[in-house]
Design an enzyme around this catalytic site. Structure first.
Site, PDB file in Angstrom:
ATOM      1  N   GLU A  54      12.617   2.311   3.030  1.00 30.78           N
ATOM      2  CA  GLU A  54      11.710   2.928   3.841  1.00 30.78           C
ATOM      3  C   GLU A  54      12.033   2.563   5.444  1.00 30.78           C
ATOM      4  O   GLU A  54      11.576   3.412   6.414  1.00 30.78           O
ATOM      5  CB  GLU A  54      10.126   2.075   3.810  1.00 30.78           C
ATOM      6  CG  GLU A  54       9.534   2.217   2.577  1.00 30.78           C
ATOM      7  CD  GLU A  54       9.193   3.666   2.176  1.00 30.78           C
ATOM      8  OE1 GLU A  54       8.844   4.431   3.427  1.00 30.78           O
ATOM      9  OE2 GLU A  54       8.753   3.924   1.255  1.00 30.78           O
ATOM     10  N   PHE A  61       0.906  -1.256  -0.003  1.00 30.27           N
ATOM     11  CA  PHE A  61       0.010  -0.091  -0.009  1.00 30.27           C
ATOM     12  C   PHE A  61       0.914   1.066  -0.057  1.00 30.27           C
ATOM     13  O   PHE A  61       1.845   1.630   0.921  1.00 30.27           O
ATOM     14  CB  PHE A  61      -0.948  -0.087   1.395  1.00 30.27           C
ATOM     15  CG  PHE A  61      -1.647   1.320   1.254  1.00 30.27           C
ATOM     16  CD1 PHE A  61      -2.729   1.395   0.208  1.00 30.27           C
ATOM     17  CD2 PHE A  61      -1.853   1.911   2.345  1.00 30.27           C
ATOM     18  CE1 PHE A  61      -3.840   2.580   0.288  1.00 30.27           C
ATOM     19  CE2 PHE A  61      -2.921   3.167   2.266  1.00 30.27           C
ATOM     20  CZ  PHE A  61      -3.817   3.316   1.527  1.00 30.27           C
ATOM     21  N   GLY A  62       0.723   2.106  -1.037  1.00 30.25           N
ATOM     22  CA  GLY A  62       1.413   3.365  -1.138  1.00 30.25           C
ATOM     23  C   GLY A  62       0.302   4.382  -0.611  1.00 30.25           C
ATOM     24  O   GLY A  62      -0.426   4.739  -1.449  1.00 30.25           O
ATOM     25  N   TYR A  63       0.900   5.399   0.211  1.00 29.48           N
ATOM     26  CA  TYR A  63      -0.110   6.389   0.571  1.00 29.48           C
ATOM     27  C   TYR A  63       0.838   7.687   0.435  1.00 29.48           C
ATOM     28  O   TYR A  63       0.312   8.823   0.715  1.00 29.48           O
ATOM     29  CB  TYR A  63      -0.529   6.141   2.062  1.00 29.48           C
ATOM     30  CG  TYR A  63       0.674   6.069   3.147  1.00 29.48           C
ATOM     31  CD1 TYR A  63       1.263   6.919   3.670  1.00 29.48           C
ATOM     32  CD2 TYR A  63       0.937   4.780   3.568  1.00 29.48           C
ATOM     33  CE1 TYR A  63       1.988   6.677   4.676  1.00 29.48           C
ATOM     34  CE2 TYR A  63       2.082   4.224   4.619  1.00 29.48           C
ATOM     35  CZ  TYR A  63       2.367   5.414   5.323  1.00 29.48           C
ATOM     36  OH  TYR A  63       3.353   5.160   5.870  1.00 29.48           O
ATOM     37  N   GLY A  64       2.175   7.721   0.270  1.00 24.53           N
ATOM     38  CA  GLY A  64       3.040   8.934   0.325  1.00 24.53           C
ATOM     39  C   GLY A  64       3.719   8.880  -0.902  1.00 24.53           C
ATOM     40  O   GLY A  64       3.201   8.591  -2.066  1.00 24.53           O
ATOM     41  N   SER A  65       5.016   8.893  -1.229  1.00 24.46           N
ATOM     42  CA  SER A  65       5.828   8.902  -2.221  1.00 24.46           C
ATOM     43  C   SER A  65       5.494   7.571  -3.157  1.00 24.46           C
ATOM     44  O   SER A  65       5.954   7.682  -4.297  1.00 24.46           O
ATOM     45  CB  SER A  65       7.152   9.239  -2.093  1.00 24.46           C
ATOM     46  OG  SER A  65       7.895   8.109  -1.209  1.00 24.46           O
TER      47      SER A  65
END
Length: 231
Positions: free
Chosen positions: A127, A50-54
């Site tokens: 990350e 899940f990508g919620y930023g960059s």
């Protein structure tokens, strides 16, 4: 911008700026964390991230499919003190993470099984430089009706760089002033705003923060005006 080639060759001790030695994770620590996470894989179905930023606009890893989705129970918060990358120890900014409560819209990526460890090794290098996140398997609802298990990087509130105060008036001046080898902290925030708009997503708390940061950038500082350094 972070690229795949950059991540593959980067020395974490220097590539992102000066990171306090006591906080920097070794390759062995990152490898152990990845192995422990995969050992907890809920089922043999495809792995989603899940990508919620960059990761929304610059994933830099291989994937077979992407789809918009919603994570329930967590919300975006700039609760990570940023001392490298887009900030420094002398002029720290704030980086994005997830805190408990609310919901978050973002992009889910289905990773190729044959390249799973290779791709996640790059993600961990990006990350988990200081181990500030808790890689967690969460149920994710995709916009097309599918429900999948996805890896989500959630803030570890026990981490030394965790900051509890995420009020816009507190963090906007920090984000407006911080910059580092990867660019400015404000640039990251505005890129996130653009990515959300591109995918028809909305985050009210983010809108408030963007407004405060833009106001901070327009305020003249003592001895002249602040000129953000965009790269």
């Amino acid at each position: 911008m972070l690229t795949r080639d950059f991540l593959m060759s980067a020395d974490c001790k220097t590539a992102f700026g000066s990171i306090e030695e006591s906080l920097l994770w070794t390759p062995e620590q990152r490898s152990a964390s990845l192995a422990a996470t995969l050992a907890c894989r809920p089922d043999p179905s495809p792995v989603w991230l899940f990508g919620y930023g960059s990761l929304m606009w610059n994933p830099a890893f291989e994937f077979d499919e992407s789809a918009p989705g919603t994570l329930v129970g967590w919300h975006r918060a700039f609760c990570l003190r940023l001392t490298a990358g887009r900030g420094t120890a002398c002029q720290p900014g704030r980086m994005l993470a997830l805190k408990e409560g609310g919901r978050t819209t973002g992009l889910a990526y289905r990773l190729p099984e044959a390249l799973l460890e290779e791709e996640l090794t790059l993600v961990w290098k990006r990350e988990m430089i200081t181990g500030c996140y808790l890689p967690t398997w969460c149920r994710l609802e995709l916009d097309d009706g599918r429900s999948v298990n996805a890896l989500v990087f959630i803030m570890d509130p026990r981490h030394p760089l965790y900051e509890a105060d995420t009020r816009a008036q507190t963090i906007a001046p920090l984000i407006a002033a911080a910059s580092g080898p990867l660019g400015t902290n404000a640039q990251y925030l505005f890129s996130l705003e653009t990515a959300l708009k591109k995918h028809g997503m909305r985050d009210d708390c983010l809108d408030e923060l963007v407004s405060h940061v833009r106001a901070s950038l327009q305020k003249p500082e003592e001895g002249g005006s602040f000129q953000p350094e965009f790269t």
